[in-house]
Each structure stands twice: as C-alpha cells, then as structure tokens.
Design a protein around this motif. Structure first.
Motif, PDB file in Angstrom:
ATOM      1  N   THR A   1       0.709  -1.262   0.010  1.00  0.00           N
ATOM      2  CA  THR A   1      -0.157  -0.035   0.067  1.00  0.00           C
ATOM      3  C   THR A   1       0.993   1.242   0.015  1.00  0.00           C
ATOM      4  OG1 THR A   1      -1.638  -1.039   1.357  1.00  0.00           O
ATOM      5  CG2 THR A   1      -1.753   1.366   1.371  1.00  0.00           C
ATOM      6  N   PHE A   2       1.837   1.198   0.792  1.00  0.00           N
ATOM      7  CA  PHE A   2       2.691   2.382   0.840  1.00  0.00           C
ATOM      8  C   PHE A   2       3.718   2.514  -0.212  1.00  0.00           C
ATOM      9  CE2 PHE A   2       6.198   4.716   3.056  1.00  0.00           C
ATOM     10  CZ  PHE A   2       5.646   5.535   3.870  1.00  0.00           C
ATOM     11  N   ASN A   3       4.404   1.485  -0.859  1.00  0.00           N
ATOM     12  CA  ASN A   3       5.213   1.421  -2.095  1.00  0.00           C
ATOM     13  C   ASN A   3       4.727   2.461  -3.270  1.00  0.00           C
ATOM     14  OD1 ASN A   3       7.233   0.056  -0.468  1.00  0.00           O
ATOM     15  ND2 ASN A   3       6.823  -1.920  -1.528  1.00  0.00           N
ATOM     16  N   LYS A   4       3.525   2.473  -3.362  1.00  0.00           N
ATOM     17  CA  LYS A   4       3.031   3.378  -4.477  1.00  0.00           C
ATOM     18  C   LYS A   4       3.465   4.673  -4.567  1.00  0.00           C
ATOM     19  CE  LYS A   4      -2.024   3.503  -3.299  1.00  0.00           C
ATOM     20  NZ  LYS A   4      -3.340   2.928  -3.481  1.00  0.00           N
ATOM     21  N   TYR A   5       3.261   5.127  -3.030  1.00  0.00           N
ATOM     22  CA  TYR A   5       3.728   6.540  -2.726  1.00  0.00           C
ATOM     23  C   TYR A   5       5.176   6.754  -2.716  1.00  0.00           C
ATOM     24  CZ  TYR A   5      -0.861   6.735  -0.572  1.00  0.00           C
ATOM     25  OH  TYR A   5      -2.269   6.622  -0.548  1.00  0.00           O
ATOM     26  N   LEU A   6       6.041   5.700  -2.518  1.00  0.00           N
ATOM     27  CA  LEU A   6       7.472   5.890  -2.852  1.00  0.00           C
ATOM     28  C   LEU A   6       7.872   5.983  -4.182  1.00  0.00           C
ATOM     29  CD1 LEU A   6       8.734   3.071  -0.357  1.00  0.00           C
ATOM     30  CD2 LEU A   6       8.781   5.426   0.398  1.00  0.00           C
ATOM     31  N   LYS A   7       7.235   5.555  -5.119  1.00  0.00           N
ATOM     32  CA  LYS A   7       7.619   5.493  -6.631  1.00  0.00           C
ATOM     33  C   LYS A   7       7.144   6.926  -7.111  1.00  0.00           C
ATOM     34  CE  LYS A   7       6.098   0.766  -7.793  1.00  0.00           C
ATOM     35  NZ  LYS A   7       5.128   0.019  -8.284  1.00  0.00           N
ATOM     36  N   ILE A   8       6.178   7.604  -6.558  1.00  0.00           N
ATOM     37  CA  ILE A   8       5.738   8.961  -6.844  1.00  0.00           C
ATOM     38  C   ILE A   8       6.959   9.856  -6.381  1.00  0.00           C
ATOM     39  CG2 ILE A   8       4.212  10.807  -6.451  1.00  0.00           C
ATOM     40  CD1 ILE A   8       2.126   8.713  -6.224  1.00  0.00           C
ATOM     41  N   THR A   9       7.276   9.671  -5.049  1.00  0.00           N
ATOM     42  CA  THR A   9       8.247  10.555  -4.498  1.00  0.00           C
ATOM     43  C   THR A   9       9.695  10.311  -5.259  1.00  0.00           C
ATOM     44  OG1 THR A   9       8.736   9.192  -2.789  1.00  0.00           O
ATOM     45  CG2 THR A   9       7.024  10.602  -2.357  1.00  0.00           C
ATOM     46  N   GLU A  10      10.093   9.298  -5.807  1.00  0.00           N
ATOM     47  CA  GLU A  10      11.333   9.467  -6.401  1.00  0.00           C
ATOM     48  C   GLU A  10      11.288  10.251  -7.713  1.00  0.00           C
ATOM     49  OE1 GLU A  10      11.437   5.124  -7.573  1.00  0.00           O
ATOM     50  OE2 GLU A  10      11.713   4.337  -5.713  1.00  0.00           O
ATOM     51  N   GLU A  11      10.302  10.712  -8.181  1.00  0.00           N
ATOM     52  CA  GLU A  11      10.382  11.688  -9.312  1.00  0.00           C
ATOM     53  C   GLU A  11      10.427  12.891  -8.846  1.00  0.00           C
ATOM     54  OE1 GLU A  11       6.324  11.507 -11.234  1.00  0.00           O
ATOM     55  OE2 GLU A  11       6.300   9.253 -11.367  1.00  0.00           O
ATOM     56  N   PHE A  12      10.515  13.076  -7.665  1.00  0.00           N
ATOM     57  CA  PHE A  12      10.933  14.457  -6.869  1.00  0.00           C
ATOM     58  C   PHE A  12      12.274  14.593  -6.446  1.00  0.00           C
ATOM     59  CE2 PHE A  12       6.440  14.678  -7.176  1.00  0.00           C
ATOM     60  CZ  PHE A  12       5.940  15.988  -7.172  1.00  0.00           C
TER      61      PHE A  12
END
Length: 188
Positions: A177-188
């Motif tokens: 559940t949490f990992n999908k947020y980590l993918k987004i933040t890698e873009e930043f």
C-alpha cells in the motif's frame, strides 16, 4: 500530463496545498470544506475520523484518537497549519471542525480546486477486464476527500519525513500500500 493507473495516486503538491489553504473563498461553505480537506492533508486523518474529532482528542499538541477503520489508537502531531485551521473554529463547539456530508464535501472540494485553478490535465487509465480505457480530466474534477490522505503521505515523503512515522500516523500496515507513494516521490 500526469497519469493515474487503477489505484495510482492523485494528490496536491505542496504548492497547490498552500494555494488552496490560503485562497480567499467568498462562500462560507467553500471555506469550511477547504479547512476540513486541508486538515486531512496536514494530519493524514481520514475524513470520517476528522468528523468525529472533539477538543478532547487534543492532548499536548497532538491528536490522540482511536481510528475508526483500524480500531488502533493513533497519536498525530498537530503542525502549525493544522493548528491554524483548528483556531478558526470556536472552542464552545462540540466538534473540532464543522460537519458536512461526505457527498457535499466531495462536491464542494472540486469547486474549491476549480476556483483555485487546479486545471492541469490528468490522464486516468481504468481497466475493464484486460482492456485499458484512458480518459483525461482537469485535476480539480478528480479531487475527493480521499485525496487529502494521499496528499499528506506523498508530501510527507517528499519532505523526507520518517517513513515509519508516516506509516504509524496513517495506519498503513502493508508495504504494498505504501510503496506506490514511494514510486511517486522518487520523481521528486
């Protein structure tokens, strides 16, 4: 264009969140909805839990509350932005923040975000069986009460908040559940 696939994440950037927080809405109902939504963005609480908050839930600059969905007691720090919202409402009220139906909240937050000019085109991919169906919408049309939690998690990660602390605040037990947020933040 941003893209959302299935259960990917739509969120407000920190800049958008501050624009929304500070927007001078003329309608009182829009100001209330904005405050409730932004409070969720600043605390990570679900709207259902926000609606149950009373001043008794605040102890030493923190919200201490048993979360409806998980039945776990969580301790959530109140940052200056959340405190600013709390301070807008009278202490003689039973509830911490005004109450509004979930349906009205979702309807009005879209209007608030439209007025704040969140018009970036977002591509949404939904699957019917194995067939992808792609549609594009202005961002404001996709904002719902649940986006507040997504905004909290995503911006907390972007600001390098401790991942364990974020998971505890929002009650995420599963890494998936949490990992999908980590993918987004890698873009930043």
């Amino acid at each position: 264009t941003a893209s959302e696939k299935g259960n990917e994440v739509i969120f407000l950037t920190m800049d958008e969140l501050m624009i929304l927080k500070n927007h001078p809405f003329e309608k009182k109902s829009y100001r209330k909805v904005r405050d409730i939504f932004c409070f969720g963005c600043f605390t990570g609480l679900r709207i259902s839990d926000i609606f149950q908050l009373t001043r008794d839930h605040i102890k030493n600059g923190q919200i201490v509350k048993t979360i409806q969905k998980t039945r776990q007691t969580e301790t959530i720090p109140i940052n200056k932005f959340a405190q600013e919202i709390i301070d807008r409402y009278p202490e003689n009220s039973v509830r911490l923040l005004p109450k509004i139906s979930q349906q009205k909240l979702n309807q009005y937050i879209k209007k608030c975000c439209e007025e704040a000019k969140f018009i970036e085109k977002i591509k949404v991919v939904k699957f019917s069986g194995n067939r992808p169906r792609e549609t594009t919408h202005p961002k404001h049309e996709l904002i719902t009460s649940h986006v507040a939690r997504k905004t909290f998690i995503t911006n907390s990660l972007i600001l390098n908040m401790n991942q364990k602390a974020i998971k505890e605040i929002v009650g995420h037990k599963k890494d998936s559940t949490f990992n999908k947020y980590l993918k987004i933040t890698e873009e930043f």
